[in-house]
Write a protein that holds these residues in place. Structure first.
Motif, PDB file in Angstrom:
ATOM      1  N   ASP A  92      -6.426  -0.699  -3.893  1.00  0.00           N
ATOM      2  CA  ASP A  92      -6.552  -0.170  -4.162  1.00  0.00           C
ATOM      3  C   ASP A  92      -5.754   1.370  -4.341  1.00  0.00           C
ATOM      4  OD1 ASP A  92      -7.613   0.850  -2.008  1.00  0.00           O
ATOM      5  OD2 ASP A  92      -9.499   1.601  -2.725  1.00  0.00           O
ATOM      6  N   SER A  93      -4.315   1.126  -3.621  1.00  0.00           N
ATOM      7  CA  SER A  93      -3.374   2.090  -3.460  1.00  0.00           C
ATOM      8  C   SER A  93      -1.966   1.813  -4.688  1.00  0.00           C
ATOM      9  CB  SER A  93      -2.913   1.554  -2.175  1.00  0.00           C
ATOM     10  OG  SER A  93      -3.595   2.197  -0.648  1.00  0.00           O
ATOM     11  N   PRO A  94      -0.923   2.275  -4.705  1.00  0.00           N
ATOM     12  CA  PRO A  94      -0.025   1.641  -5.450  1.00  0.00           C
ATOM     13  C   PRO A  94       0.852   1.136  -4.812  1.00  0.00           C
ATOM     14  CG  PRO A  94       0.482   3.857  -4.552  1.00  0.00           C
ATOM     15  CD  PRO A  94      -1.167   3.228  -4.564  1.00  0.00           C
ATOM     16  N   PRO A  95       1.588  -0.144  -5.279  1.00  0.00           N
ATOM     17  CA  PRO A  95       2.695  -0.606  -4.422  1.00  0.00           C
ATOM     18  C   PRO A  95       3.387   0.092  -3.814  1.00  0.00           C
ATOM     19  CG  PRO A  95       2.586  -0.961  -6.990  1.00  0.00           C
ATOM     20  CD  PRO A  95       1.438  -0.587  -6.483  1.00  0.00           C
ATOM     21  N   PHE A  96       4.336  -0.848  -2.863  1.00  0.00           N
ATOM     22  CA  PHE A  96       5.353  -0.332  -2.210  1.00  0.00           C
ATOM     23  C   PHE A  96       6.203  -0.646  -3.420  1.00  0.00           C
ATOM     24  CE2 PHE A  96       3.453  -0.861   2.106  1.00  0.00           C
ATOM     25  CZ  PHE A  96       3.539  -0.197   2.123  1.00  0.00           C
ATOM     26  N   GLY A  97       7.397   0.215  -3.347  1.00  0.00           N
ATOM     27  CA  GLY A  97       8.690   0.049  -4.427  1.00  0.00           C
ATOM     28  C   GLY A  97      10.091  -0.026  -3.834  1.00  0.00           C
ATOM     29  N   SER A  98      11.154   0.216  -5.126  1.00  0.00           N
ATOM     30  CA  SER A  98      12.242  -0.234  -4.280  1.00  0.00           C
ATOM     31  C   SER A  98      12.616   1.477  -3.433  1.00  0.00           C
ATOM     32  CB  SER A  98      13.359   0.394  -5.245  1.00  0.00           C
ATOM     33  OG  SER A  98      13.117  -0.962  -6.287  1.00  0.00           O
ATOM     34  N   PRO A  99      12.052   2.736  -3.857  1.00  0.00           N
ATOM     35  CA  PRO A  99      12.221   4.301  -3.050  1.00  0.00           C
ATOM     36  C   PRO A  99      11.874   4.211  -1.848  1.00  0.00           C
ATOM     37  CG  PRO A  99      10.702   4.925  -5.068  1.00  0.00           C
ATOM     38  CD  PRO A  99      11.450   2.820  -5.614  1.00  0.00           C
ATOM     39  N   GLU A 100      10.379   3.866  -1.340  1.00  0.00           N
ATOM     40  CA  GLU A 100      10.196   3.215  -0.056  1.00  0.00           C
ATOM     41  C   GLU A 100      10.994   2.778   0.997  1.00  0.00           C
ATOM     42  OE1 GLU A 100       6.016   4.413  -2.484  1.00  0.00           O
ATOM     43  OE2 GLU A 100       8.021   2.756  -2.433  1.00  0.00           O
ATOM     44  N   LEU A 101      11.358   1.222   0.100  1.00  0.00           N
ATOM     45  CA  LEU A 101      12.257   0.402   0.847  1.00  0.00           C
ATOM     46  C   LEU A 101      13.498   1.309   0.901  1.00  0.00           C
ATOM     47  CD1 LEU A 101      11.608  -3.238  -1.022  1.00  0.00           C
ATOM     48  CD2 LEU A 101      10.793  -2.586   1.389  1.00  0.00           C
ATOM     49  N   ALA A 102      14.467   1.998   0.668  1.00  0.00           N
ATOM     50  CA  ALA A 102      15.644   2.684   0.977  1.00  0.00           C
ATOM     51  C   ALA A 102      14.573   4.102   1.954  1.00  0.00           C
ATOM     52  CB  ALA A 102      15.908   2.928  -0.065  1.00  0.00           C
TER      53      ALA A 102
END
Length: 376
Positions: free
Chosen positions: A150-160
């Motif tokens: 129920d959390s938003p997915p990890f995305g490109s900003p988090e990977l950066a």
């Protein structure tokens, strides 16, 4: 399940984490500082900060207070070191940027991952982000973070953000490994023996095993019956049962009371009457582990490490030349590289410096041991 919400500016997070890590005076402080700074940005629902052996990537300890339930750890380490999976530490170590998202590594088909099938899905987690913490000398630890369904997915900003943490946190951990090595004391506890079955459940343990593990970092708030064994024990037991593995494997972990602890696992070719599949001996680590870690932390090559070990044993250049099959001139070149990397000018300085930094504390009562911070 606790939710770590809130959004902060992504810009500058790498610098903030680096400052927090550099101010840490122990690996335990490092765990706390990193978690405090990255939590508002990476917004994880499960988290572990792990230390690893730079030579083998074997688990040597960590902070698991916000991690998986202890009952899940044997299976997690079995997948990591015996079965293998996408996005494991050895996979990350081969990448130019050692950051991985499990959903991307499986091209969105998470069911391909045994870690997802057996651990994440039963706990209602949607994805896992891993960051290997390394610098130019090697890998020293890893961050493992998960988000719930129920959390938003990890995305490109988090990977950066994750990529910006690799080098500064790797360097900070390397420094702290040396600091910890300089402060260790010799334990008088007798070795212990653990027998594990095929699922890494304890079949038998000698009484001294509990004495080696009763002071582990960040387990004070976990009931003793729920702690299980340290992850490093499950890791070495899994490694020895991996396909094609040698029948025995040696690793180490850290205990606050006993310092560096050697873990030696044997694969039992024939199950005993108690169904034990693996035996693990727990004892005080010796000079081999100490020299290997010192060499890795100072960035010595394997040849430089071997020559340093011979110098510490009092061998002359001629003796080293003969035993290593090198010319005296080549031995001197390697020695010069060792001097440069460890910040000394002579054999005598090398022996004295390493003795004071990393061996004298073993011979000195804790109250009077010199509190020197090693130069790195």
């Amino acid at each position: 399940m606790r939710r770590h919400g809130g959004v902060t500016r992504v810009g500058g997070i790498g610098d903030a984490v680096a400052r927090a890590a550099q101010s840490a005076r122990s690996i335990e402080d490092f765990f706390d500082a990193v978690k405090r700074v990255v939590r508002p940005v990476l917004r994880f629902d499960v988290y572990a900060c792990v230390t690893v052996d730079p030579q083998t990537l074997m688990n040597t300890g960590g902070d698991y207070r916000d991690g998986l339930p202890p009952a899940m750890m044997p299976r997690m380490l079995d997948i990591e070191y015996r079965e293998g999976d996408a996005n494991d530490l050895s996979d990350l170590a081969a990448r130019p940027t050692p950051v991985g998202l499990l959903s991307r590594e499986t091209s969105g088909n998470l069911d391909l991952s045994p870690r997802y099938r057996d651990i994440m899905r039963p706990l209602n987690f949607r994805d896992e982000l891993r960051v290997l913490l390394r610098d130019r000398h090697g890998a020293w630890g890893a961050l493992v973070m998960g988000r719930a369904d129920d959390s938003p997915p990890f995305g490109s900003p988090e990977l950066a953000v994750a990529a910006s943490l690799v080098q500064p946190l790797g360097s900070a951990l390397r420094r702290l490994h040396l600091t910890r090595l300089a402060e260790e004391n010799v334990s008088e506890t007798a070795p212990g023996l653990v027998l594990l079955d095929g699922d890494h459940q304890v079949v038998h343990a000698t009484p001294t095993v509990a004495m080696w593990f009763d002071d582990l970092v960040h387990t004070d708030d976990v009931p003793s019956g729920d702690r299980g064994l340290p992850p490093a024990v499950y890791a070495v037991a899994a490694a020895v049962r991996a396909a094609g593995a040698a029948p025995s494997h040696t690793s180490w972990m850290h205990s606050r009371r006993h310092g560096r602890v050697r873990l030696h696992a044997w694969r039992l070719e024939e199950p005993t009457t108690t169904s034990a599949r693996t035996a693990v001996v727990v004892e005080q680590a010796g000079p081999a582990e100490r020299i290997a870690l010192i060499a890795a932390a100072y960035g010595l090559t394997p040849r430089e490490r071997d020559i340093m070990a011979l110098v510490l044993r009092g061998r002359s250049t001629v003796d080293i030349s003969r035993s290593a099959g090198l010319s005296p001139h080549t031995v001197q070149d390697h020695l010069k590289a060792v001097f440069d990397k460890t910040g000394v000018r002579s054999r005598r300085d090398l022996v004295a410096t390493l003795f004071v930094r990393h061996y004298l504390p073993d011979m000195t009562p804790a109250a009077s041991a010199p509190q020197r911070r090693p130069s790195v």
